[in-house]
Design a protein around this motif. Structure first.
Motif, PDB file in Angstrom:
ATOM      1  N   PRO A 254       0.839  -1.214   0.000  1.00 26.96           N
ATOM      2  CA  PRO A 254       0.000   0.000   0.000  1.00 26.96           C
ATOM      3  C   PRO A 254       0.867   1.255   0.000  1.00 26.96           C
ATOM      4  CG  PRO A 254       0.020  -1.015   2.174  1.00 26.96           C
ATOM      5  CD  PRO A 254       0.736  -1.960   1.261  1.00 26.96           C
ATOM      6  N   THR A 255       0.410   2.271  -0.728  1.00 27.59           N
ATOM      7  CA  THR A 255       1.165   3.527  -0.797  1.00 27.59           C
ATOM      8  C   THR A 255       0.445   4.682  -0.113  1.00 27.59           C
ATOM      9  OG1 THR A 255       0.208   3.994  -2.976  1.00 27.59           O
ATOM     10  CG2 THR A 255       2.342   2.856  -2.921  1.00 27.59           C
ATOM     11  N   HIS A 256      -0.875   4.770  -0.283  1.00 28.71           N
ATOM     12  CA  HIS A 256      -1.625   5.808   0.427  1.00 28.71           C
ATOM     13  C   HIS A 256      -3.092   5.409   0.490  1.00 28.71           C
ATOM     14  CE1 HIS A 256      -1.521   6.991  -3.862  1.00 28.71           C
ATOM     15  NE2 HIS A 256      -2.724   7.475  -3.670  1.00 28.71           N
ATOM     16  N   GLN A 257      -3.781   5.942   1.490  1.00 29.91           N
ATOM     17  CA  GLN A 257      -5.182   5.598   1.705  1.00 29.91           C
ATOM     18  C   GLN A 257      -6.073   6.475   0.848  1.00 29.91           C
ATOM     19  OE1 GLN A 257      -6.699   4.329   5.660  1.00 29.91           O
ATOM     20  NE2 GLN A 257      -8.015   6.132   5.540  1.00 29.91           N
ATOM     21  N   LEU A 258      -7.073   5.854   0.211  1.00 28.89           N
ATOM     22  CA  LEU A 258      -8.024   6.575  -0.624  1.00 28.89           C
ATOM     23  C   LEU A 258      -9.371   6.758   0.062  1.00 28.89           C
ATOM     24  CD1 LEU A 258      -7.267   4.720  -3.972  1.00 28.89           C
ATOM     25  CD2 LEU A 258      -6.490   7.004  -3.330  1.00 28.89           C
ATOM     26  N   MET A 262      -9.496   1.414   2.204  1.00 25.61           N
ATOM     27  CA  MET A 262      -9.186   1.278   0.786  1.00 25.61           C
ATOM     28  C   MET A 262      -7.875   2.007   0.491  1.00 25.61           C
ATOM     29  SD  MET A 262     -11.968  -0.374  -0.061  1.00 25.61           S
ATOM     30  CE  MET A 262     -11.731  -0.443  -1.821  1.00 25.61           C
ATOM     31  N   HIS A 263      -6.985   1.348  -0.229  1.00 20.49           N
ATOM     32  CA  HIS A 263      -5.651   1.893  -0.433  1.00 20.49           C
ATOM     33  C   HIS A 263      -5.243   1.832  -1.903  1.00 20.49           C
ATOM     34  CE1 HIS A 263      -4.841   1.667   3.959  1.00 20.49           C
ATOM     35  NE2 HIS A 263      -5.632   0.596   3.874  1.00 20.49           N
ATOM     36  N   SER A 264      -4.477   2.818  -2.315  1.00 22.77           N
ATOM     37  CA  SER A 264      -3.723   2.671  -3.546  1.00 22.77           C
ATOM     38  C   SER A 264      -2.524   1.800  -3.212  1.00 22.77           C
ATOM     39  CB  SER A 264      -3.252   4.037  -4.053  1.00 22.77           C
ATOM     40  OG  SER A 264      -2.440   3.884  -5.199  1.00 22.77           O
ATOM     41  N   ALA A 265      -2.221   0.854  -4.099  1.00 23.98           N
ATOM     42  CA  ALA A 265      -1.143  -0.086  -3.805  1.00 23.98           C
ATOM     43  C   ALA A 265      -0.348  -0.370  -5.073  1.00 23.98           C
ATOM     44  CB  ALA A 265      -1.697  -1.398  -3.244  1.00 23.98           C
ATOM     45  N   ILE A 266       0.897  -0.748  -4.877  1.00 28.35           N
ATOM     46  CA  ILE A 266       1.767  -1.190  -5.957  1.00 28.35           C
ATOM     47  C   ILE A 266       1.843  -2.718  -5.888  1.00 28.35           C
ATOM     48  CG2 ILE A 266       4.149  -1.296  -6.747  1.00 28.35           C
ATOM     49  CD1 ILE A 266       2.880   1.265  -7.539  1.00 28.35           C
ATOM     50  N   ILE A 267       1.531  -3.353  -7.010  1.00 30.00           N
ATOM     51  CA  ILE A 267       1.576  -4.823  -7.090  1.00 30.00           C
ATOM     52  C   ILE A 267       2.676  -5.227  -8.064  1.00 30.00           C
ATOM     53  CG2 ILE A 267       0.295  -6.893  -7.769  1.00 30.00           C
ATOM     54  CD1 ILE A 267      -1.669  -3.788  -6.874  1.00 30.00           C
ATOM     55  N   GLN A 268       3.561  -6.078  -7.604  1.00 28.62           N
ATOM     56  CA  GLN A 268       4.641  -6.592  -8.438  1.00 28.62           C
ATOM     57  C   GLN A 268       4.619  -8.117  -8.413  1.00 28.62           C
ATOM     58  OE1 GLN A 268       7.508  -3.996  -6.170  1.00 28.62           O
ATOM     59  NE2 GLN A 268       8.480  -3.839  -8.187  1.00 28.62           N
ATOM     60  N   ALA A 269       4.960  -8.719  -9.542  1.00 28.42           N
ATOM     61  CA  ALA A 269       5.026 -10.185  -9.622  1.00 28.42           C
ATOM     62  C   ALA A 269       5.812 -10.559 -10.873  1.00 28.42           C
ATOM     63  CB  ALA A 269       3.621 -10.790  -9.676  1.00 28.42           C
TER      64      ALA A 269
END
Length: 275
Positions: A254-258, A262-269
């Motif tokens: 998560p990067t910041h709360q919206l 509920m959060h903005s998030a960065i997903i990596q895979a």
């Protein structure tokens, strides 16, 4: 979600079917594109637009967490103003995509083209950046922005992220900015993403993610599907979807709360390399 419309209970409005949601998403993002290209249309970024059904809630009530402000000033300064004005993302996937010279990149839900144009600069003339969008109005805007930017290593495709119009093992990196949550068939999105990636390829996605304790009803109460909230997966659901699709090295940060929970998030895979 099925294609049929189910009742949510006595006295409540019916829950939209899959086709209804897709059309709502298309209409809202078409309106956002037209607001940029046609000054006679409504400005979806103006406070007065919040009650207009053509505009996404992300353009107003959640404006601090969405849009071009998620990008560094140096990146914003090199882009056409129309690309910035049409940015409706919730983060900056390029901040973690770690793009390299000569790579091929695919942006799911490319909108006005901001991430495609920035990706094209990072991969250089020997690389290539694709943008995929289902909205004619956004594709027209993105192609205009590419011409204005002088980008020659970009291509914008019309299609759905549940059925990506590219061959197997065709791209090195898949990015997306607050779009996967809009899909009503996220399993297909992740399966298709896995399919078009080359072995060893990777994803860098910004998306809205819900805390694990929030039910579907909780998420719906926090915002409309087309506003990126109601359709959001929880952290656990996101992890499960990516694992089922065959991805490894999964991180969801998560990067910041919206909104509450509920959060903005960065997903990596990563797609496993061929043995």
């Amino acid at each position: 979600m099925s294609d049929t419309t189910a009742s949510t209970g006595p006295g409540n409005a019916p829950e939209p079917g899959e086709n209804d949601v897709r059309e709502q998403v298309r209409a809202r993002y078409a309106a956002a594109a037209l607001a940029v290209t046609d000054p006679t249309t409504i400005d979806c970024c103006a406070p007065s637009s919040l009650d207009d059904e053509r505009c996404s809630p992300s353009a107003g009530e959640l404006e601090k967490g969405f849009g071009a402000t998620q990008y560094a000033a140096a990146d914003r300064n090199i882009l056409p103003s129309a690309a910035l004005a049409a940015s409706l993302g919730c983060g900056n996937p390029l901040a973690v995509a770690d793009l390299n010279e000569g790579e091929t990149v695919l942006d799911l839900g490319s909108g006005g083209g901001i991430d495609v144009l920035l990706s094209a600069r990072r991969v250089g003339p020997t690389g290539h950046a694709y943008g995929l969008d289902m909205t004619d109005e956004m594709l027209d805007l993105a192609r205009r922005n590419a011409r204005e930017a002088g980008a020659t290593n970009v291509e914008f495709l019309k299609g759905d992220m549940e059925a990506i119009p590219l061959p197997d093992a065709h791209v090195d990196v898949v990015i997306s900015n607050c779009v996967v949550n809009l899909s009503t068939d996220k399993s297909s999105v992740f399966a298709e993403t896995q399919r078009v990636l080359r072995p060893g390829g990777r994803i860098g996605i910004s998306d809205v993610v819900a805390e694990d304790h929030l039910t579907h009803a909780d998420r719906a109460a926090r915002g409309e599907h087309v506003g990126c909230i109601a359709g959001a997966l929880t952290f656990a659901e996101y992890q499960d979807h990516l694992t089922t699709a065959g991805f490894t090295d999964i991180t969801i940060r998560p990067t910041h709360q919206l909104a509450d929970g509920m959060h903005s998030a960065i997903i990596q895979a990563t797609k496993p390399a061929a043995t």
